[in-house]
Design an enzyme around this catalytic site. Structure first.
Site, PDB file in Angstrom:
ATOM      1  N   TYR A  23       0.822  -1.203   0.000  1.00 27.44           N
ATOM      2  CA  TYR A  23       0.000   0.000   0.000  1.00 27.44           C
ATOM      3  C   TYR A  23       0.865   1.266   0.000  1.00 27.44           C
ATOM      4  O   TYR A  23       0.622   2.204   0.755  1.00 27.44           O
ATOM      5  CB  TYR A  23      -0.952  -0.018   1.210  1.00 27.44           C
ATOM      6  CG  TYR A  23      -1.702  -1.324   1.335  1.00 27.44           C
ATOM      7  CD1 TYR A  23      -2.668  -1.670   0.387  1.00 27.44           C
ATOM      8  CD2 TYR A  23      -1.427  -2.219   2.351  1.00 27.44           C
ATOM      9  CE1 TYR A  23      -3.343  -2.881   0.463  1.00 27.44           C
ATOM     10  CE2 TYR A  23      -2.094  -3.436   2.433  1.00 27.44           C
ATOM     11  CZ  TYR A  23      -3.043  -3.752   1.489  1.00 27.44           C
ATOM     12  OH  TYR A  23      -3.703  -4.952   1.569  1.00 27.44           O
ATOM     13  N   TYR A 151     -13.531  -7.159   4.103  1.00 29.65           N
ATOM     14  CA  TYR A 151     -12.262  -7.196   3.366  1.00 29.65           C
ATOM     15  C   TYR A 151     -11.943  -8.652   3.069  1.00 29.65           C
ATOM     16  O   TYR A 151     -11.960  -9.487   3.968  1.00 29.65           O
ATOM     17  CB  TYR A 151     -11.127  -6.575   4.194  1.00 29.65           C
ATOM     18  CG  TYR A 151      -9.777  -6.750   3.514  1.00 29.65           C
ATOM     19  CD1 TYR A 151      -9.386  -5.885   2.500  1.00 29.65           C
ATOM     20  CD2 TYR A 151      -8.939  -7.799   3.854  1.00 29.65           C
ATOM     21  CE1 TYR A 151      -8.181  -6.064   1.846  1.00 29.65           C
ATOM     22  CE2 TYR A 151      -7.723  -7.992   3.199  1.00 29.65           C
ATOM     23  CZ  TYR A 151      -7.349  -7.119   2.200  1.00 29.65           C
ATOM     24  OH  TYR A 151      -6.158  -7.309   1.544  1.00 29.65           O
ATOM     25  N   ASP A 248     -15.019 -16.360   5.504  1.00 28.97           N
ATOM     26  CA  ASP A 248     -13.605 -16.027   5.345  1.00 28.97           C
ATOM     27  C   ASP A 248     -13.022 -15.883   6.753  1.00 28.97           C
ATOM     28  O   ASP A 248     -13.216 -14.864   7.413  1.00 28.97           O
ATOM     29  CB  ASP A 248     -13.484 -14.723   4.543  1.00 28.97           C
ATOM     30  CG  ASP A 248     -12.034 -14.279   4.369  1.00 28.97           C
ATOM     31  OD1 ASP A 248     -11.153 -14.829   5.049  1.00 28.97           O
ATOM     32  OD2 ASP A 248     -11.796 -13.359   3.547  1.00 28.97           O
ATOM     33  N   LYS A 277      -3.343 -16.567   7.102  1.00 33.40           N
ATOM     34  CA  LYS A 277      -2.672 -15.801   8.171  1.00 33.40           C
ATOM     35  C   LYS A 277      -2.039 -16.655   9.273  1.00 33.40           C
ATOM     36  O   LYS A 277      -0.906 -17.063   9.121  1.00 33.40           O
ATOM     37  CB  LYS A 277      -3.642 -14.741   8.712  1.00 33.40           C
ATOM     38  CG  LYS A 277      -3.873 -13.636   7.666  1.00 33.40           C
ATOM     39  CD  LYS A 277      -4.335 -12.321   8.267  1.00 33.40           C
ATOM     40  CE  LYS A 277      -4.162 -11.192   7.271  1.00 33.40           C
ATOM     41  NZ  LYS A 277      -5.373 -10.812   6.555  1.00 33.40           N
TER      42      LYS A 277
END
Ligand SMILES: *Cc1c(COP(=O)(O)O)cnc(C)c1O
Length: 433
Positions: A23, A151, A248, A277
């Site tokens: 980002y 997200y 998710d 993750k």
């Protein structure tokens, strides 16, 4: 034991000129802090400073750094092989991990597809949904329903179900498929919200393949926590209209919210679940998509009786071995006590921040602590305030938040909380300070 590569001014210059960070623009404008090593719950910078890790490297390092059992798992696996392709070949690390995941996951999730990152696992999950519906003859069911504030990753399929307003994904509005967005789920389920969800699903049912959400905790879309009852409602809606339910759990999985999976807060099983993750304890990239037998057999009896996906590094043995060791560390249930302890400490020490100028909300769930400001924070100011207290955080937008490793000792959790409060103080608008 070999020494860490030293950090040099030349590396700093090369980093600035050649290396793209997340980002960030190129060349970069904010210099990242060089790290030379990490151990336990501490990150050591090149200038000698040690920072307590408030981020668990973006939700992943739940057991801390250089954990002896995880280090050993990687070393042992390296002695037999680092990698072989998964097409036509198989190996114990992958098979054992798949079995472990189906044992830990909510009931009914019996099959595992390995992917190489969270975003890719979301792509695979979406592909599964569409292919399943095709196999049932529902060729018009090509869209997904989701909720605002979500997200699901940075690849295009995942971007399309991520909240377009909160992310920069609105940049891509005209190239992304148009999915159906419901309002952000409320902290306490209301009849109005239930009616809204039901109405939206009914209105679009003919074109919908599935509903995808992050259960209970919306991560990068706003660190928002919502009523687990919503999950039961979604299960009912999906069953009524023949939609698949996708959870998710890439951020929430493996204990972070106080249950092993966020779905467990509601006792709801999805048809498809993504994990990533914390799967490898933060050691390497690996993700997985779990699905029910109905979904797997549906796809496999369709016109293309295979799932058309196969990453080159699918089920990488090093990653699978360390994931097996990391999930193994969860089996004795100590994580539950650790996460509950962190929840209690974060609640005690963050709650007073509610009274600070500029603070909109304070919330804690499991080992996640959030201070939401009214105005977007200046990342540099907030980061510096926490670093001055010896703590690493990475705020975004209006959100100052932490999700430390589960093994963080009590006094270190207190320091992390204090640093987050200091960051909030430093972020208050000058007029209110
Ligand atoms: C981080 C995240 C992803 C994307 O995972 P990557 O490994 O970064 O591609 C997807 N969904 C959720 C909920 C996440 O938190």
């Amino acid at each position: 034991m070999s020494e860490a590569l030293p950090w040099t001014p030349e590396l700093a210059a090369t980093d600035r000129d050649k290396v793209w960070h997340p980002y960030a623009p190129m060349p970069s404008v904010v210099e990242p802090f060089p790290v030379v090593s990490a151990d336990g719950v501490r990150i050591r910078l090149a200038d000698g400073r040690e920072l307590l890790d408030g981020m668990a490297s973006w939700w992943s390092a739940i057991h801390g750094y250089r954990h002896p059992a995880l280090d050993q798992a990687v070393r042992d696996q390296l002695d037999s092989m680092a990698h072989v392709m998964f097409g036509g070949l198989t190996h114990a690390p992958g098979v054992r991990l798949a079995e472990r995941l189906t044992e830990l996951a909510p009931a009914g999730l019996e099959h595992v597809f390995f992917a190489d990152s969270g975003s890719v696992s979301v792509e695979v999950a979406i592909k599964m949904c569409l292919q399943y519906q095709r196999s049932q003859g529902h060729t018009s069911r090509t869209r997904l329903m989701t909720v605002r504030g979500g997200y699901h990753g940075d690849t295009f399929g995942a971007m399309a179900v991520t909240d377009p307003a909160g992310s920069m994904h609105q940049l891509w509005a005209d190239v992304l498929p148009e999915h159906v967005f419901a309002d952000r789920p409320p902290t306490v389920l209301t009849e109005e919200y239930a009616a809204h969800l039901a109405q939206l699903a009914a209105q679009h049912a003919d074109s919908l393949a599935a509903i995808i959400v992050e259960p209970v905790v919306q991560g990068a879309g706003g660190m928002h926590f919502y009523d687990p009852e919503v999950l039961k409602l979604l299960r009912g809606i999906c069953d009524e209209h023949g939609l698949l339910l996708v959870f998710d759990e890439i951020a929430t999985g493996f204990g972070r919210t106080g249950e092993l999976f966020a779905a467990d807060h509601a006792g709801v099983s999805p048809d498809i679940m993504t994990v990533g993750k914390a799967l490898t304890g933060g050691y390497m990239t690996l993700a997985a998509v779990l699905c029910t037998t109905r979904v797997a057999h549906g796809i496999s009896s369709g016109e293309a009786p295979v799932l058309m996906h196969g990453p080159t590094f699918m089920a990488n043995p090093l990653a699978c071995a360390v994931a097996y060791a990391s999930t193994g560390l969860l089996l004795d249930g100590a994580w539950r006590t650790q996460v509950a302890g962190i929840e209690k400490l974060l609640t005690t020490h963050l709650e007073p921040a509610r009274e600070l100028p500029g603070v909109a909300d304070v919330r804690v769930l499991g080992a996640i602590g959030v201070i939401e400001m009214r105005q977007p924070t200046d990342m540099r100011t907030a980061t510096k305030a926490a670093m001055d207290q010896g703590v690493w955080i990475r705020p975004f937008g209006t959100l100052l938040y932490v999700m430390p490793p589960y093994v963080t000792p009590e006094e270190d959790v207190e320091r992390i909380a204090a640093a987050l409060v200091a960051a909030a103080r430093a972020s208050a608008p000058a007029s209110e300070r």
